[in-house]
Design a protein around this motif. Structure first.
Motif, short mmCIF file in Angstrom:
data_model
loop_
_atom_site.label_atom_id
_atom_site.label_comp_id
_atom_site.label_asym_id
_atom_site.label_seq_id
_atom_site.Cartn_x
_atom_site.Cartn_y
_atom_site.Cartn_z
N ASN A 50 0.82 -1.22 0.00
CA ASN A 50 0.00 0.00 0.00
C ASN A 50 0.86 1.27 0.00
O ASN A 50 0.50 2.28 -0.60
CB ASN A 50 -0.93 0.00 1.21
CG ASN A 50 -2.14 -0.88 0.99
OD1 ASN A 50 -2.71 -0.93 -0.10
ND2 ASN A 50 -2.56 -1.60 2.01
N ASN A 140 -8.39 11.58 -3.71
CA ASN A 140 -9.33 10.68 -3.06
C ASN A 140 -8.77 9.27 -2.96
O ASN A 140 -8.91 8.59 -1.93
CB ASN A 140 -10.66 10.66 -3.82
CG ASN A 140 -11.43 11.96 -3.68
OD1 ASN A 140 -11.23 12.70 -2.71
ND2 ASN A 140 -12.30 12.25 -4.63
N GLU A 141 -8.11 8.83 -4.04
CA GLU A 141 -7.50 7.51 -4.03
C GLU A 141 -6.37 7.45 -3.00
O GLU A 141 -6.19 6.44 -2.30
CB GLU A 141 -6.95 7.17 -5.42
CG GLU A 141 -8.03 6.96 -6.47
CD GLU A 141 -7.44 6.74 -7.85
OE1 GLU A 141 -6.19 6.77 -7.97
OE2 GLU A 141 -8.21 6.54 -8.80
N ALA A 144 -7.88 7.20 0.45
CA ALA A 144 -8.36 5.84 0.69
C ALA A 144 -7.20 4.91 1.00
O ALA A 144 -7.30 4.03 1.87
CB ALA A 144 -9.14 5.34 -0.53
N SER A 145 -6.09 5.10 0.27
CA SER A 145 -4.91 4.28 0.51
C SER A 145 -4.36 4.52 1.91
O SER A 145 -3.98 3.58 2.61
CB SER A 145 -3.83 4.60 -0.54
OG SER A 145 -2.65 3.88 -0.28
N ARG A 147 -6.07 5.51 4.52
CA ARG A 147 -6.97 4.91 5.50
C ARG A 147 -6.75 3.40 5.61
O ARG A 147 -6.79 2.82 6.69
CB ARG A 147 -8.42 5.20 5.12
CG ARG A 147 -8.84 6.65 5.37
CD ARG A 147 -10.36 6.79 5.28
NE ARG A 147 -10.86 6.50 3.94
CZ ARG A 147 -10.98 7.41 2.98
NH1 ARG A 147 -10.64 8.67 3.20
NH2 ARG A 147 -11.47 7.08 1.80
N GLU A 148 -6.49 2.78 4.45
CA GLU A 148 -6.24 1.33 4.46
C GLU A 148 -4.95 1.01 5.19
O GLU A 148 -4.88 0.04 5.95
CB GLU A 148 -6.18 0.80 3.03
CG GLU A 148 -6.08 -0.71 2.95
CD GLU A 148 -6.17 -1.23 1.53
OE1 GLU A 148 -5.99 -2.45 1.34
OE2 GLU A 148 -6.42 -0.41 0.61
#
Length: 289
Positions: A50, A140-141, A144-145, A147-148
């Motif tokens: 990630n 946004n991507e 999200a990354s 958060r993961e």
């Protein structure tokens, strides 16, 4: 005579069943620990993947913020190198410690290179509102990354804590015996010339082998500690009465320590606590006349 043979056979069968149950319990315990460690390695690998993907997105974001062809070419080259390392990581098993270590070092290098380019891009100060709008999807991507990655880090920390707890030593069978001047068990504390504390460090297949320093702490009925020095415990220093260093190899180990009495000890409750590796691994209270 026949009844004696039957009793002997029953006893042998009972011992065999108990031995099989004990071996099965230890095998299952080791399987659980191995599974948790494998999951921990897989999480570590996923976290690295990630982070590589996040760096690739950051290169894309930076390239939309500048119109310097030379710098764009450099960023493109570094992005391709980052993607190549990501593909290598995806094709490596989490259990391949050598390759994981190499790619982790490469990740640190990629991180430093990326930081240097971020400083260069920031110094150009050519970002405008239009380009920010065009970059919204990438941002946004990236969010999200992130958060993961945070979720994986939390799960990894939880698994690490489980493994650490499983590896913690355990002191069992704690005894405290006051000895008189003839080195016999004293009936009253006023006759005590030496205190013997014995205990057993239980078998632990997950604990690391090597030298371990054990601290024994004896509290008298009025709350004082028979002081032999201090040691670190939970970000502070507390008193101990005796300490002993043992060679621990994962098997059950018996430990005995002694305290020479040079003060009056009264009747009442005495509390014995055992510490190792920054943890309290056993405690018991004794009442003496």
């Amino acid at each position: 005579m026949k009844k004696q043979w039957i009793a002997l056979i029953v006893a042998i069968v009972a011992i065999f069943v108990a031995l099989v149950a004990w071996l099965f319990y230890n095998l299952e315990e080791q399987k659980i620990v191995n599974k948790e460690m494998a999951e921990l390695a897989e999480l570590d690998k996923q976290e690295m993947e990630n982070e590589y993907e996040r760096f690739t997105l950051q290169y894309s974001e930076m390239m939309t913020q500048i119109n310097n062809d030379s710098l764009v070419a450099q960023l493109t080259q570094e992005q391709m190198r980052t993607q190549q390392l990501l593909e290598e990581l995806k094709n490596v098993k989490a259990t391949n410690a050598r390759e994981i270590t190499r790619l982790k070092k490469e990740l640190a290098t990629v991180r430093e290179v990326l930081r240097s380019y971020i400083r260069q891009v920031d110094s150009l100060n050519q970002v405008n509102e239009t380009l920010r709008n065009e970059n919204s999807q990438i941002r946004n991507e990236l969010a999200a990354s992130n958060r993961e990655i945070e979720g994986l880090a939390t799960e990894k920390a939880s698994l690490s804590e489980k493994v650490a707890i499983a590896a913690q030593l355990d002191a069992t069978g704690i005894t405290m015996t006051p000895l008189n001047k003839r080195n016999k068990a004293a009936k009253k504390m006023k006759d005590c010339k030496q205190i013997q504390v014995s205990f057993t460090i239980a078998k632990n297949v997950t604990a690391s082998n090597g030298n371990r320093t054990l601290y024994v702490r004896i509290q008298t009925p009025n709350g004082d500690v028979l002081n032999g020095g201090v040691f670190d415990y939970e970000n502070r220093q507390i008193e101990y009465s005796m300490k002993k260093t043992i060679e621990y190899g994962g098997e059950e180990t018996t430990v005995t320590t002694y305290w020479n009495v040079n003060e009056f000890l009264g009747a009442g409750e005495y509390r014995v606590s055992i510490f190792a590796d920054g943890n309290m691994i056993g405690s018991r209270t004794f009442t003496f006349k």
